[in-house]
Design a protein around this motif. Sequence first.
Motif, PDB file in Angstrom:
ATOM      1  N   PHE A   2       0.808  23.547 -30.413  1.00  0.00           N
ATOM      2  CA  PHE A   2      -0.105  24.050 -29.388  1.00  0.00           C
ATOM      3  C   PHE A   2       0.380  25.380 -28.820  1.00  0.00           C
ATOM      4  O   PHE A   2       1.537  25.521 -28.427  1.00  0.00           O
ATOM      5  N   LEU A  45      -0.856  16.418 -25.403  1.00  0.00           N
ATOM      6  CA  LEU A  45      -0.413  17.439 -24.462  1.00  0.00           C
ATOM      7  C   LEU A  45       0.215  16.814 -23.223  1.00  0.00           C
ATOM      8  O   LEU A  45      -0.229  15.757 -22.755  1.00  0.00           O
ATOM      9  N   THR A  48       3.537  21.525 -20.804  1.00  0.00           N
ATOM     10  CA  THR A  48       3.181  22.358 -21.963  1.00  0.00           C
ATOM     11  C   THR A  48       2.023  23.277 -21.625  1.00  0.00           C
ATOM     12  O   THR A  48       2.031  24.472 -21.947  1.00  0.00           O
ATOM     13  N   VAL A  49       1.009  22.732 -20.955  1.00  0.00           N
ATOM     14  CA  VAL A  49      -0.189  23.502 -20.641  1.00  0.00           C
ATOM     15  C   VAL A  49       0.101  24.568 -19.580  1.00  0.00           C
ATOM     16  O   VAL A  49      -0.418  25.689 -19.656  1.00  0.00           O
TER      17      VAL A  49
END
Length: 384
Positions: free
Chosen positions: A108, A132, A136-137
């Motif tokens: 990602f 996710l 991470t986002v």
Amino acid sequence: MRFFHLSDLHLGKRLHEYSLREDQADILEKILEAVRRERPDAVLLSGDLYDKTMPSAESVQLLNLFLEALAAEHCPVLAIYGNHDSPERTAYGGGLFRKARIYVSPVFDGIVRYVTLEDSFGAVDFYLLPFLKPATVRSFFPDAAIESYTDAVRTVLEATRRTADPTHRKVLLAHQFVTGALRSDSEETVVGGLDNVDASVFEGFDYVALGHIHRPQNAGSERIRYSGSPLKYSFSEAEQEKSISLVTLGEQQADGMAALKVEELPLTPLHELRCLRGSYEELTARSFYAPLSLEDYYRITLTDESDVPGALQRLRTIYHNLMELAYDNRRTRTRMALGQQSRAESRTPEELFADFFRGQNGREMNPLEQKMLAQALAEREVDA
């Protein structure tokens, strides 16, 4: 368009230290037989292809043979990595795989890749959203307010929708825990349900092919579905019926959503998981076990008040794949009650209130409620 929705292969998994390789090879072959029979336009694999982030060479070979067989049938494969998979290892060779129409989500990077397939009604975009975590986002959306898994997935999908073609039908592959889904013992859980994702984040997709939960089920809508694992991976799943979700996506309707039909194609395992309960005398009577398939995998609970010497070895002469043996009698129930009382005395106020809240409301506290509880306890400590 007709496609198979599968997830949670967990290749390499062991059950009570028993290797399941033979069982997994058998169920993959049965899935291939269904592909040859039904001729789907694609096969979707919604995460947890492997059971470990560093899969054994045997597990990698098993998946490789499965993908090669699907490619030989000229059946496109769309796959994402789950929480058990290594993003880098799963995505390795993705560029080469695409030439064989095997599309795997890359590591990602803030963008959800998609693959477009065509049928008589036009284009269908398959979006590959891997597992996710909020952290991470946040690294790709530093200006977004991301405090929960719901925030994280919503942020990513809102960005995805801004560039989506509204004339195309849309299918999403995802690997998350949707609030309200029924879990099994074989799934990893996060304390307090902090990994919950609200189903509302998936609005606008004609079908959401979920992985992560092993029980086949809808998640609040027929358009949001867990296919479940193709095999039973804990004795809590013994009564479940495993299947392939066969999804038929039709023409866009007046409301902008595609016509949808979901069917379950049953999968029969090489060995069933079975739970037996009774006294040693009852379970060793020929009249009791003669009708049973004795090569299946067994969990046995003995109700004898006294331990039976050598019970495990003696029972295995009948139930050859006896994986687990337990007792349920006055002694074990008393010990369990004392253990529960001891645990209650050692638990924090937060844990005790979380149990109370769950019992009263039938759900876990959301992040805001957890924050309010923490503030209330902090204020109590100050007042004290």
